[in-house]
Each structure stands twice: as structure tokens, then as C-alpha cells.
Write a protein that holds these residues in place. Sequence first.
Motif, PDB file in Angstrom:
ATOM      1  N   MET B 165       6.859   9.073   2.353  1.00 41.72           N
ATOM      2  CA  MET B 165       5.397   8.964   2.328  1.00 41.72           C
ATOM      3  C   MET B 165       4.746   9.995   1.396  1.00 41.72           C
ATOM      4  SD  MET B 165       4.811   6.401   4.239  1.00 41.72           S
ATOM      5  CE  MET B 165       3.045   6.449   4.352  1.00 41.72           C
ATOM      6  N   ALA B 166       5.551  10.788   0.727  1.00 48.77           N
ATOM      7  CA  ALA B 166       4.983  11.809  -0.171  1.00 48.77           C
ATOM      8  C   ALA B 166       4.092  11.150  -1.225  1.00 48.77           C
ATOM      9  CB  ALA B 166       6.105  12.586  -0.846  1.00 48.77           C
ATOM     10  N   GLY B 167       2.877  11.601  -1.325  1.00 44.63           N
ATOM     11  CA  GLY B 167       1.950  11.067  -2.327  1.00 44.63           C
ATOM     12  C   GLY B 167       1.342   9.728  -1.953  1.00 44.63           C
ATOM     13  N   VAL B 168       1.639   9.261  -0.745  1.00 46.27           N
ATOM     14  CA  VAL B 168       1.071   7.974  -0.313  1.00 46.27           C
ATOM     15  C   VAL B 168       0.076   8.237   0.809  1.00 46.27           C
ATOM     16  CG1 VAL B 168       1.551   5.671   0.596  1.00 46.27           C
ATOM     17  CG2 VAL B 168       3.243   6.810  -0.836  1.00 46.27           C
ATOM     18  N   LYS B 169      -1.200   8.188   0.475  1.00 47.57           N
ATOM     19  CA  LYS B 169      -2.207   8.355   1.529  1.00 47.57           C
ATOM     20  C   LYS B 169      -2.751   6.985   1.948  1.00 47.57           C
ATOM     21  CE  LYS B 169      -6.322  10.951   2.889  1.00 47.57           C
ATOM     22  NZ  LYS B 169      -6.741   9.984   3.829  1.00 47.57           N
ATOM     23  N   SER B 170      -3.059   6.191   0.943  1.00 47.11           N
ATOM     24  CA  SER B 170      -3.668   4.898   1.271  1.00 47.11           C
ATOM     25  C   SER B 170      -3.098   3.809   0.366  1.00 47.11           C
ATOM     26  CB  SER B 170      -5.177   4.979   1.069  1.00 47.11           C
ATOM     27  OG  SER B 170      -5.449   5.015  -0.309  1.00 47.11           O
ATOM     28  N   LEU B 171      -3.611   2.601   0.553  1.00 48.65           N
ATOM     29  CA  LEU B 171      -3.146   1.482  -0.281  1.00 48.65           C
ATOM     30  C   LEU B 171      -3.477   1.709  -1.753  1.00 48.65           C
ATOM     31  CD1 LEU B 171      -4.120  -1.629   1.915  1.00 48.65           C
ATOM     32  CD2 LEU B 171      -1.846  -0.709   1.523  1.00 48.65           C
ATOM     33  N   LYS B 172      -4.412   2.616  -2.023  1.00 49.83           N
ATOM     34  CA  LYS B 172      -4.797   2.889  -3.412  1.00 49.83           C
ATOM     35  C   LYS B 172      -3.685   3.631  -4.164  1.00 49.83           C
ATOM     36  CE  LYS B 172      -9.678   3.108  -2.247  1.00 49.83           C
ATOM     37  NZ  LYS B 172     -10.742   3.987  -1.807  1.00 49.83           N
ATOM     38  N   ASP B 173      -2.718   4.200  -3.418  1.00 53.15           N
ATOM     39  CA  ASP B 173      -1.644   4.965  -4.062  1.00 53.15           C
ATOM     40  C   ASP B 173      -0.374   4.142  -4.277  1.00 53.15           C
ATOM     41  OD1 ASP B 173      -3.266   7.284  -3.856  1.00 53.15           O
ATOM     42  OD2 ASP B 173      -2.712   7.430  -1.741  1.00 53.15           O
ATOM     43  N   ILE B 174      -0.479   2.843  -4.082  1.00 48.23           N
ATOM     44  CA  ILE B 174       0.703   1.977  -4.146  1.00 48.23           C
ATOM     45  C   ILE B 174       0.855   1.398  -5.554  1.00 48.23           C
ATOM     46  CG2 ILE B 174       1.656  -0.198  -3.212  1.00 48.23           C
ATOM     47  CD1 ILE B 174       1.723   2.178  -1.229  1.00 48.23           C
ATOM     48  N   GLY B 175       2.109   1.199  -5.977  1.00 47.86           N
ATOM     49  CA  GLY B 175       2.379   0.694  -7.338  1.00 47.86           C
ATOM     50  C   GLY B 175       2.373  -0.820  -7.437  1.00 47.86           C
ATOM     51  N   VAL B 176       2.909  -1.477  -6.433  1.00 47.79           N
ATOM     52  CA  VAL B 176       2.931  -2.949  -6.432  1.00 47.79           C
ATOM     53  C   VAL B 176       2.988  -3.432  -4.976  1.00 47.79           C
ATOM     54  CG1 VAL B 176       5.467  -3.104  -6.676  1.00 47.79           C
ATOM     55  CG2 VAL B 176       4.061  -5.016  -7.411  1.00 47.79           C
ATOM     56  N   VAL B 177       2.297  -4.548  -4.727  1.00 44.09           N
ATOM     57  CA  VAL B 177       2.310  -5.128  -3.379  1.00 44.09           C
ATOM     58  C   VAL B 177       2.855  -6.548  -3.481  1.00 44.09           C
ATOM     59  CG1 VAL B 177       0.908  -5.879  -1.405  1.00 44.09           C
ATOM     60  CG2 VAL B 177       0.276  -3.817  -2.646  1.00 44.09           C
ATOM     61  N   GLY B 178       3.795  -6.861  -2.608  1.00 41.42           N
ATOM     62  CA  GLY B 178       4.290  -8.235  -2.553  1.00 41.42           C
ATOM     63  C   GLY B 178       4.281  -8.693  -1.117  1.00 41.42           C
ATOM     64  N   GLU B 179       3.673  -9.823  -0.874  1.00 43.45           N
ATOM     65  CA  GLU B 179       3.696 -10.348   0.492  1.00 43.45           C
ATOM     66  C   GLU B 179       4.500 -11.632   0.516  1.00 43.45           C
ATOM     67  OE1 GLU B 179       0.684  -9.913   3.667  1.00 43.45           O
ATOM     68  OE2 GLU B 179       0.254 -12.004   3.236  1.00 43.45           O
ATOM     69  N   ILE B 180       5.443 -11.696   1.456  1.00 47.52           N
ATOM     70  CA  ILE B 180       6.234 -12.908   1.658  1.00 47.52           C
ATOM     71  C   ILE B 180       5.722 -13.510   2.956  1.00 47.52           C
ATOM     72  CG2 ILE B 180       8.563 -13.859   1.845  1.00 47.52           C
ATOM     73  CD1 ILE B 180       8.071 -12.255  -0.766  1.00 47.52           C
ATOM     74  N   SER B 181       5.243 -14.745   2.864  1.00 46.54           N
ATOM     75  CA  SER B 181       4.460 -15.222   3.989  1.00 46.54           C
ATOM     76  C   SER B 181       4.629 -16.713   4.275  1.00 46.54           C
ATOM     77  CB  SER B 181       2.982 -14.942   3.685  1.00 46.54           C
ATOM     78  OG  SER B 181       2.168 -15.578   4.608  1.00 46.54           O
TER      79      SER B 181
END
Lengths: 218, 286, 271
Positions: B165-181
Motif C-alpha cells: 500500500m506504499a504510496g497508495v492513498k486513494s483511487l487517484k494513485d492507481i496506474g490502471v483499473v480493470g474490472e472483470i464482471s
Amino acid sequence: MVWTTTLGVWVGAIGTLALFSLIYRENRFYRLFEHLFIGLAAGFLIKSTWDETLYPQWWTPMVKDGQWPWILALGLGGLFYTIYSKKHSWMSRISIGVLLGLLSGQIFQTTANEFIPQIQRSFKPLVVQAADIPQGSQLTQLGMSLNNILFMVILVCVITYFLFSFEHKNKVITGSARTGRLMLMFAFGAIFGSTVMARMALLIDRVWFLMHTWLGLG
Amino acid sequence: MDKSLAFRMQNIDRRILYIVLLAIVVIGLIFPIPLPLAISPQAQKFFDAVEKAPTNKAAIVSVVWSASTQGENRPQTEVFIRHLMSRRIRILIMAFGGDAQSVTLAQEITGDLAKEYNYEYGKDWISLGYRLDQTGTLKGALLDIVQVYKTDSKERRPLGEWPVMAGVKSLKDIGVVGEISASGAYKNWIGLVGSAMSAPLCYGPTSVMAPELYTYLDSGQIAGMMFGIKGAAEYEALLVKSGVLKKAGFTTRAITPISLALVLLFVLIGLGNWGMYAARKAEAKG
Amino acid sequence: MDWLQRLLSRLFPPLHGTGFYIAIIVCLILFVALFFVIQLLPPKARKMIIVGATFFAGLFYAAEFFLPASPKPKDENFLTFAVPTVANFQNVLTAFTLGLGIYSLVRVHGSNVLKQKPNWENSVVLLGGMIVMAVAGLGWGEKSLFYRSLFRDVLANFDGAMFAILAFFIISAAYRAFRIRSAEATLLMVSALVVMLGQIPIGQFITSGLPENGSYLSLLRLDNISNWLLTTVNAPATRAISFGLGIGALAIGLRLWLSLERGAYFEAKAE
């Protein structure tokens, strides 16, 4: 981490065959395994609701971190169960109302964020310039212009088809709505085809389980 | 025209259809047809989004499926996670949906792949857990993931303590999001957090849902998409092409029985319609 | 900006030990008292409570969205800090509804067993499966092989099988029901055929002789036609549908929030 056992695979395979037996006809074997499935699913729901939601999000902050106002959730959640008392059942609507309120309060943000970019992107350039063509696209200016015109025509026609606020009497409106309905059929055709594909994928997964995991074939 | 033949073509016993379908699936799995699969632009964009994701940022794998749709969603999840692991991108797993199976299934898949790629739990990947309500969770995670999830799902240790979780506070700190649904959960991502995140949102829906997502691909709200199991097979082909995988696996193999089943479907529809017209013609002749 | 946050943390500070237990007991006593007090209210006042609870719950997210926020990148207003807590509250409240379903299941199947109704053995299996799974999951947890195998080998496989049955039914239904009798049915059929052929290798093979790019002939490749249909014909049609759905969802959301919705639940008297 090991997730399967030989006994488990055998139970899974026999159950799969029992559930598949429904396609021949309704039978006791199918019913038995259907009930077992529902029971296991309900048991899993109990486990997961406590383990994944209530314990980490309610019990831990309240009991371990001392955030006592979380007891409010128990009070409000408990009101759901007044549904079983005729005298007090009206109180369940307070809890249901809170849930509905929380969900409906988000609708403004959802609508704005979901639809504004789509409305913006619906106004496509009808005469495409060379600079408008995305990098790597094989389309020519003319091809992309035609695509954009078609896109907008279909969008307008289908929206017209769904305009129920007034009677479709005008020839332009009836023509547009009729075209919209025909265009919808293209979309439904695509959805129909892909639905079949999805169902086949599920069957293939099960057949592969029976063939490969259980019988060791393939 | 033989009227009875036309009649029979409209009324083939359902059990014969079932046996033919089952036979086709088994034959297709045993003898896959070695035909190449064209890569769709949507799958290519999904692959490119992961390929371009910064390696110093974490990725979110959001799973909204249960075993009922594992025939499509499992291979999609596998290829996506494999790609992330091959690039040594940290992985945060979120699970939503009506059924909490999603979190267990995702942990199982990631745990298996972690051995192959030497991914350590808590350092390289973590399971944030399952939440019944996606809308509130996403809104909260846009501000503070640790506060929303509090602990991880496997070890139940405070989330902030894990190195992943280092450097990850919120969704704004994420590099890529993938949802499998297997559900329409994409609307929550798009409607509640999509515009506030800088990360591209990629989607792996079941084939049933895929056609309705093209409008979001057009508007740029979704960066790339895997079209059901076919999309997963395309992604697998891209992984083979890029050297991440040595050879294609079960997903690619499954495309043959799917192709054959679809051909069977169209043949049956054709037969039914031919029977109908032939019967009508025979009736008209008297 | 964070005045509300500071005020709330002063009003409701975390408590430990005796203070915590006293706070919990006081709250529980208050709940019970409140339960009996609101039961004494006339129907009109009861309805006001329901309408008020719905409105104020919805007001939080609506106000958080509409109220001006501080400049980016912070992009927050005085309510934003509470979003994660409200989100968790929403999750927890939803989770409390689980017992309703479980209670119904136990009541129906428990009665089947006790009264030995026809096929009561199935109810025993259902209740047994539920207890075994819950105990295995909560008792031994995910670290036990028994639970993992029960989940992976039994539950997951059964779940997959239940849905896979649909493949048989969809083939049979499509064969029997799909009769081309109108222009609409023809278009639907043509679209399904072209889209699906363009997605599978067997269909793509038919036009594989045509160049992949650099020529107008490439437009005739089935995979390109399929993709074109999906992106240029299907996309605007589904977008128009989603616009309609969006307006409908917004209207329903507003009606729910303001308790204007009609129907058995909304119009029932709070008596």
C-alpha cells in the motif's frame, strides 16, 4: 495453496451430472443436488457477510477501535426485522428508506458523470478533417465522415423511437422512429449472438471440468 | 416437396439437439481447429493500457463475478492478472457483486499465479476484500482506500501496515483499473469515480454485456474491453505474441467448441426456417 | 473546512474499557425506549419519520456532490471527509438484511422437515449444507482444506453447472422460436450472423484471403464488418437506449428520494 481434493472433485462431478440431468427431465436426483447447492450458497453467504462486511467494517471499528456510534447500525439494521411483526412492521420502512435514500442521493453524480461525456461525444464532426483521424486508424476522411453521419442518424432515430411523450403522427417522426426500430434490431442481433456465445462458454467450462479435472482426458 | 420432411425439420426432438451440442463441445475440445483469431481493437486497447501502466503505481483488479460465469470471467481475470504480474505491477484486488464468491475466486486465481511469478502477499499483491455495496465503497475509496477497507481480506491485518500500500492513498494513485464482471457494475466506476481518476478503466464483461459497452468505448469512458471468452482468447494471443506466455492455453482451446456451437445454432435456425417455408409452400400447393 | 469533522470527533470520541460499555448500554436502552415511543405516534407522524429518514439519507450524497468543492487536486467540501464512513455504514446496513433471507429459508424448510411434508429430505439436505458451509467458513476459515474444497470443488462447480444448463435451453429455444417473418426479424438474424461469424475463427477464415489493411477490400473482411456493426450501428443504438434508461433512473431516483413513488410499499399506511 491447495484448493481441491479428490473427494471434492468427485462430489462436484456427480453434482454437475445431477444438475445436468434436468435437461432430460425433472427428477429427484436433480432436486436433491439443487437443494444442496442452495444450502451451500446460503451458508457461504452467512460466512462472507460476517467475514467480509460485518466483522471488518462494523465489529472491528466498534469493539476494537472504540467507535461506539457504530451501534447505531445495529439499531437501524434491527428495524428490518420488525417486518415479521404486524404491529411494528411499519418501522422496517425507516431502514429501507435510509438505504433507498443513500442510493438515490448518488443518482445526480452518476447521471452527470455517465451521460455528459457521452452527450459530448455524440456530436461528432460530420465533415472529418485529416487531423480528426485517430493515429493508427485505417479510415479515410470520407469513410470516417460517413461513419459519423451514420452514427448520428442512428442515435437520433432510436431516440425518436423512444419518444413516447407525443403521438408519432408526423411523417418525418414516423419514418425516423421506424428506422430507429430497424437499427435497434441490429443491436439486438449483436446482443443475441453474444448471449449465445456466453452460454456456450459456461457449458464448455463445465464439460472441460468433467473431461479434464474429473476424468483426466484432454 | 416432402411436407413431412419440412415438418420434421421444424420439430427436431430437443434431446437430439442436446446430444449434438454436447458432442460438438467434446469434439471441439479434444480436436481444436488451429485457426488464428483476429485481435479486436478493443482487446488490443485493453492490452496496451496495461502495457503502458506505470510500474511504480499499483493496479486495481476489480472482480464482480461468481462461479456461475467462471467459464468467461475466470480466463479474463487470469490473463489480466498474468499480464500485470509479468510487468511486476503491484495488484490490489477489490471484489463486489451480489455474491461474495468473487473475492475467494480472485484470491485463488491470484494465489496460483503468484507462485509462478514469485509475487508475495502483502508486498506485491493484496486482497482488499468483498463489499456488498459498490457505489459507497468506490466513493469512499476515491478519498481513502485504507479508511474504507481498514484491513486486508486474507490476514485481517490493518491495511496501512502492508508494504504493497506504499504510496497508495486513494483511487487517484492507481496506474490502471480493470474490472472483470458479470454485471452492469461498470456504471458505478464511470458514474462515481471514472472522471476523478487518472487511471484508464478497462473492462472484461461477459459476452452478454459486451455489446452495450461499445458506447462507453466510443466516448472514451472505457479504455479497452475483453469481449467475453473471445476477448480473453485474444488477450492470451497477445500475451503469447509479446512473450509473456510460451503457448496459448485452455482459453484459446475453448474457442473451437464455441465456434462450432455457433455454427450449429445458425444451421438449426436455418433448418427451422427452411422447414417453415417449405411447409408453407407445400400447403399453398394443396 | 474540517470544522464538522472536528466537531464530530469531539462529540463522539472513541471510548475504551468501561466508558465503551456504558456508551453501548446507554445507546441500546435509548433504542428500546425510542422503539416504544415511536410506536405510540399517529400514522401521519410515522410517515413523516420514514419520509424524513429517506430524504436526509439521500441529502448527504446529493449535497456532497452539489456543494462547491475546494480547488483541485483536493477537490473536497466540508462533507467529503464523511464519504468513506457513510459508505461503510451503507455496506453494513445492507449486510444486516442478510438475516431476512436466511430466516425465510430456515422457516420454510424447517417447517417442511418438522411436518415431514413431501420431499422433506431435500430440506434436510439444504439446511445441512447451509450449516456445514457456514460452520466450515466461520469456524475453520479459508485456511482449512475442508472449507476450500467445499467452496471450490462443490459450491463453485454446482454454481457453474446451474448456469451451464442454459446453453442447452438457448439452443433449443433459438431453433424453435427464431422464425424470420418480418424485416425486423431478418435484420436481427443478419446482424447476429455477421457479428458472430466475425468474432470466431471459423467465420474469420471465410474472408481471410482478403488483405488485412491497406486496401478497400479489407473492409469486406468479416471481422472488420462485425467490428463496424458493433461500433457504428450497435453503439449509437445502445447509447440511445442508455439515454432513455438514464433519464428514467434519474426520475426514479428523485421520486424515491422525495418519497413520491407510488406502489404497495410506498403507499401503505404506516400503521
